[in-house]
Design an enzyme around this catalytic site. Structure first.
Site, PDB file in Angstrom:
ATOM      1  N   TYR A  88      12.629 -10.811 -13.485  1.00 36.10           N
ATOM      2  CA  TYR A  88      11.394 -10.118 -13.118  1.00 36.10           C
ATOM      3  C   TYR A  88      10.216 -10.686 -13.901  1.00 36.10           C
ATOM      4  O   TYR A  88       9.147 -10.953 -13.346  1.00 36.10           O
ATOM      5  CB  TYR A  88      11.555  -8.623 -13.389  1.00 36.10           C
ATOM      6  CG  TYR A  88      10.311  -7.798 -13.155  1.00 36.10           C
ATOM      7  CD1 TYR A  88       9.971  -7.380 -11.877  1.00 36.10           C
ATOM      8  CD2 TYR A  88       9.486  -7.415 -14.215  1.00 36.10           C
ATOM      9  CE1 TYR A  88       8.835  -6.612 -11.649  1.00 36.10           C
ATOM     10  CE2 TYR A  88       8.357  -6.645 -14.016  1.00 36.10           C
ATOM     11  CZ  TYR A  88       8.026  -6.251 -12.730  1.00 36.10           C
ATOM     12  OH  TYR A  88       6.910  -5.493 -12.511  1.00 36.10           O
ATOM     13  N   ALA A 100       0.810  -1.227   0.000  1.00 33.50           N
ATOM     14  CA  ALA A 100       0.000   0.000   0.000  1.00 33.50           C
ATOM     15  C   ALA A 100       0.836   1.266   0.000  1.00 33.50           C
ATOM     16  O   ALA A 100       0.310   2.356  -0.239  1.00 33.50           O
ATOM     17  CB  ALA A 100      -0.932   0.005   1.213  1.00 33.50           C
ATOM     18  N   ILE A 157       0.853   2.779  -6.901  1.00 37.38           N
ATOM     19  CA  ILE A 157      -0.299   1.994  -7.326  1.00 37.38           C
ATOM     20  C   ILE A 157      -1.071   1.496  -6.113  1.00 37.38           C
ATOM     21  O   ILE A 157      -2.305   1.592  -6.068  1.00 37.38           O
ATOM     22  CB  ILE A 157       0.151   0.826  -8.224  1.00 37.38           C
ATOM     23  CG1 ILE A 157       0.645   1.366  -9.568  1.00 37.38           C
ATOM     24  CG2 ILE A 157      -0.991  -0.163  -8.444  1.00 37.38           C
ATOM     25  CD1 ILE A 157       1.229   0.310 -10.492  1.00 37.38           C
TER      26      ILE A 157
END
Length: 239
Positions: free
Chosen positions: A148, A10, A14
């Site tokens: 990734y 959080a 985003i």
């Protein structure tokens, strides 16, 4: 009765936009952070939505076991959003074992571990939701981001398998696959590089709100016949 959502990551741009939009939709929130405290966000949400709860939880997802430890601090939830993560721009030959371990822990192992424990509360609710914020690279791969891309692809595989496993329990499990979203994580790119990327994307660069809007669609009763899906939020970059 309050309904609780857990937003992992959080403190990112985003993740913060997702948290604000969920709060507006009457969700109480567990807000996960690690390096950037959420005091300001929590205070703002408490003022705006006094009838809801906003609980910050710190956990370093690069550490083994942190997903399980975070889950022990949660006492009810019917929604988990996985927005935690970090980029890694390296050729595979230059990627260290520590890099690989961090990617695995942060993007998959600890989020999945947290979901595994939090899902014990799902039976309390007729409809529950899990949403992973994955990446376009999890679908098509990216040079210089091989490791990734691999963990982002693993997220998508998890979503499809877990959706099948949990459908009888009323749990919808989906992923959002953003393209190029204009966040501080991408500010290392030069203006020339950004222009070149933007020219490749039919609708231009995306924003964190575009991703938050997609989450809102998936978890607020507007998409309850969707599960095991990858929702592409990429401006037409990959069709």
């Amino acid at each position: 009765m309050k309904r609780f959502a857990v937003v992992l990551g959080a403190s990112g741009e985003i993740g913060e936009h997702i948290a604000r939009q969920l709060a507006e939709a009457n969700w109480s929130l567990y807000l996960h952070w690690n390096s950037e405290p959420l005091d300001t966000l929590v205070k703002e949400l408490e003022i705006q939505y006094p009838g809801q709860e906003f609980i910050p939880l710190r956990a370093d997802f690069s550490k083994n076991g942190s997903g399980e430890e975070l889950a022990k601090l949660i006492f009810d939830a019917s929604c988990v959003i996985v927005a935690s993560g970090h980029a890694l721009y390296k050729m595979l030959i230059d990627t260290s074992e520590a890099d690989l371990e961090d990617l695995w822990q942060v993007h998959l192992k600890n989020p999945v571990s947290a979901i595994r424990h939090i899902s014990s509360y799902f039976h309390r609710h007729p409809k529950t939701y899990v949403v992973f914020i994955s990446s376009i690279w999890g679908e098509i791969g990216a040079s210089m981001e091989t490791a990734y891309s691999a963990v982002k692809g693993a997220q998508l595989a998890f979503v499809k398998a877990y959706a099948k496993e949990m459908s009888a329990s009323g749990t919808r499990v989906n992923a959002i696959s953003p393209g190029f979203i204009a966040t501080k994580m991408n500010r290392s790119w030069s203006e020339e590089e950004l222009r070149a990327i933007e020219e490749e994307i039919p609708l231009g660069l995306g924003t964190p709100k575009d991703v938050a809007d997609a989450v809102d669609f998936l978890v607020n009763g507007k998409a309850d016949y969707l599960t095991g899906q990858v929702l592409r939020v990429n401006g037409g970059w990959h069709m």
